[in-house]
Motif scaffolding. Structure first.
Motif, PDB file in Angstrom:
ATOM      1  N   THR A  22      -4.167  -5.687   2.145  1.00 18.18           N
ATOM      2  CA  THR A  22      -3.614  -6.395   3.364  1.00 18.18           C
ATOM      3  C   THR A  22      -2.607  -5.597   4.037  1.00 18.18           C
ATOM      4  O   THR A  22      -1.709  -5.225   4.581  1.00 18.18           O
ATOM      5  N   ARG A  23      -2.326  -4.528   2.363  1.00 18.14           N
ATOM      6  CA  ARG A  23      -0.704  -3.328   2.937  1.00 18.14           C
ATOM      7  C   ARG A  23      -1.053  -1.863   4.386  1.00 18.14           C
ATOM      8  O   ARG A  23       0.526  -2.360   4.774  1.00 18.14           O
ATOM      9  N   LEU A  24      -2.226  -1.930   4.424  1.00 23.79           N
ATOM     10  CA  LEU A  24      -2.464  -0.910   5.729  1.00 23.79           C
ATOM     11  C   LEU A  24      -2.282  -1.261   7.146  1.00 23.79           C
ATOM     12  O   LEU A  24      -1.463  -1.180   8.095  1.00 23.79           O
ATOM     13  N   MET A  25      -1.786  -3.554   7.100  1.00 21.71           N
ATOM     14  CA  MET A  25      -1.691  -4.318   8.034  1.00 21.71           C
ATOM     15  C   MET A  25       0.092  -4.581   8.482  1.00 21.71           C
ATOM     16  O   MET A  25       0.689  -4.634   9.260  1.00 21.71           O
ATOM     17  N   TYR A  26       0.786  -3.576   7.391  1.00 24.66           N
ATOM     18  CA  TYR A  26       2.414  -4.247   7.654  1.00 24.66           C
ATOM     19  C   TYR A  26       2.932  -2.755   7.290  1.00 24.66           C
ATOM     20  O   TYR A  26       2.722  -1.613   6.801  1.00 24.66           O
ATOM     21  N   ALA A  27       4.349  -3.036   7.920  1.00 21.38           N
ATOM     22  CA  ALA A  27       5.428  -1.710   8.220  1.00 21.38           C
ATOM     23  C   ALA A  27       5.499  -1.224   6.773  1.00 21.38           C
ATOM     24  O   ALA A  27       5.878  -2.087   5.566  1.00 21.38           O
ATOM     25  N   GLY A  28       5.593   0.218   6.464  1.00 23.34           N
ATOM     26  CA  GLY A  28       6.174   1.111   5.106  1.00 23.34           C
ATOM     27  C   GLY A  28       6.926   1.764   5.300  1.00 23.34           C
ATOM     28  O   GLY A  28       6.828   2.834   6.003  1.00 23.34           O
ATOM     29  N   ASN A  29       7.090   2.939   4.063  1.00 23.05           N
ATOM     30  CA  ASN A  29       7.609   3.760   3.485  1.00 23.05           C
ATOM     31  C   ASN A  29       8.850   3.987   4.581  1.00 23.05           C
ATOM     32  O   ASN A  29       9.581   4.665   5.207  1.00 23.05           O
ATOM     33  N   GLN A  30       9.377   3.020   4.242  1.00 18.79           N
ATOM     34  CA  GLN A  30      10.969   3.143   4.801  1.00 18.79           C
ATOM     35  C   GLN A  30      11.612   4.198   4.111  1.00 18.79           C
ATOM     36  O   GLN A  30      12.069   4.418   2.882  1.00 18.79           O
ATOM     37  N   ASP A  31      12.637   4.732   4.828  1.00 24.95           N
ATOM     38  CA  ASP A  31      13.312   5.664   4.190  1.00 24.95           C
ATOM     39  C   ASP A  31      12.699   6.894   3.462  1.00 24.95           C
ATOM     40  O   ASP A  31      13.826   7.839   2.736  1.00 24.95           O
ATOM     41  N   LEU A  32      11.452   7.010   3.279  1.00 16.20           N
ATOM     42  CA  LEU A  32      11.217   8.297   2.804  1.00 16.20           C
ATOM     43  C   LEU A  32      11.008   9.001   2.961  1.00 16.20           C
ATOM     44  O   LEU A  32      11.244   9.911   3.970  1.00 16.20           O
ATOM     45  N   ILE A  33      10.557  10.635   2.155  1.00 18.46           N
ATOM     46  CA  ILE A  33      11.890  11.895   2.116  1.00 18.46           C
ATOM     47  C   ILE A  33      10.439  12.708   1.265  1.00 18.46           C
ATOM     48  O   ILE A  33       9.721  12.621   0.107  1.00 18.46           O
ATOM     49  N   LEU A  34       9.261  13.463   2.316  1.00 14.28           N
ATOM     50  CA  LEU A  34       8.397  13.955   1.653  1.00 14.28           C
ATOM     51  C   LEU A  34       8.401  15.776   1.377  1.00 14.28           C
ATOM     52  O   LEU A  34       9.115  15.873   2.947  1.00 14.28           O
ATOM     53  N   GLY A  35       8.406  16.848   0.622  1.00 17.40           N
ATOM     54  CA  GLY A  35       9.066  17.698   0.730  1.00 17.40           C
ATOM     55  C   GLY A  35      10.937  17.629   0.152  1.00 17.40           C
ATOM     56  O   GLY A  35      11.063  17.282  -0.384  1.00 17.40           O
ATOM     57  N   ASP A  36      10.784  19.009   0.405  1.00 16.67           N
ATOM     58  CA  ASP A  36      12.052  19.292   0.664  1.00 16.67           C
ATOM     59  C   ASP A  36      13.214  19.840   0.663  1.00 16.67           C
ATOM     60  O   ASP A  36      14.245  20.543   1.375  1.00 16.67           O
TER      61      ASP A  36
END
Length: 246
Positions: free
Chosen positions: A193-207
């Motif tokens: 069910t994870r697709l149904m909830y918010a996530g990736n809080q303050d994630l940074i991808l890249g340089d």
């Protein structure tokens, strides 16, 4: 042929070309985080106000996007694909804030295209059709089939239904049917069910931090602006200096 049909075909073709260009098969799910890292799209996941889903920008030859981490993961994946249209497909693009998932209700033509592109890219026709049992292709599509498609391609339920409607498998009544209660149905079917909830809080991808440092050291931004960029992603520049980092 209706204008909407021409848009569908155009965006389907662009999504197919995108898959070919980056080595994806016609029915492969796209792992978006890996793609963003590989293509060095600097991506920030932050809360966005004003109902915005995300934004994209090209500056100094670098590609950037920001995604609203308050949205569900399924919605975030759609927004990422929407922004990929702006960054990799749209001609003469510079920057834009976006409200995604409105499809043909979008008032701007490029926003319509970005939504249609995202649906075709994330939910390829061959792959989606292969997941629908033959006995359901001319009748009612079951909960199990809808949620299996949603899980395989890591998207929202709304995006799944839109794509099924676009491909002629369901009608508008399915939007009302799945407007609520989907999370419990997904759980009961044994799916994640994870697709149904918010996530990736303050994630940074890249340089991001590296680029900010380069801009500062080349005198393209001031020290105060450099500190502002780092603080925006919860990096304390003073702490970095205390630790001996330059």
């Amino acid at each position: 042929m209706k204008r909407a049909d021409l848009l569908f075909l155009e965006c389907k073709e662009k999504a197919s070309q995108f898959r070919n260009q980056f080595g994806y098969g016609p029915d492969d799910p796209i792992h978006l985080r890996s793609f963003l890292l590989k293509q060095n799209v600097i991506s920030l996941f932050k809360p966005l106000s004003g109902g915005f889903s995300g934004m994209a920008m090209i500056a100094g030859g670098k590609k950037f996007m920001m995604i609203n981490h308050n949205h569900t993961l399924g919605k975030q994946h759609f927004t990422i694909a929407h922004e990929l249209y702006h960054l990799f497909v749209q001609e003469n693009f510079t920057s834009r804030k976006c409200v995604t998932g409105l499809f043909l209700s979008q008032s701007d033509i490029e926003e319509k295209k970005a939504d249609l592109f995202a649906a075709s890219l994330l939910l390829p026709e061959i792959g989606v059709t292969s997941l629908i049992p033959k006995e359901e292709r001319t009748g009612l599509i079951s909960d199990q089939t809808i949620f299996k498609i949603q899980q395989v391609y890591s998207v929202s339920v709304k995006s799944t239904i839109f794509r099924l409607k676009e491909l002629g498998f369901v009608n508008d009544s399915y939007f009302d049917k799945y407007k609520s209660g989907s999370t419990e149905k997904i759980r009961n079917l044994g799916y994640d069910t994870r697709l149904m909830y918010a996530g990736n809080q303050d994630l940074i991808l890249g340089d991001y931090a590296v680029l900010a440092k380069e801009l500062f050291q080349s005198d393209k931004i001031s020290e105060s602006k450099y500190f502002t960029f780092l603080n925006a992603v919860n990096i304390d520049p003073l702490q970095r200096l205390e630790n001996g980092e330059e």
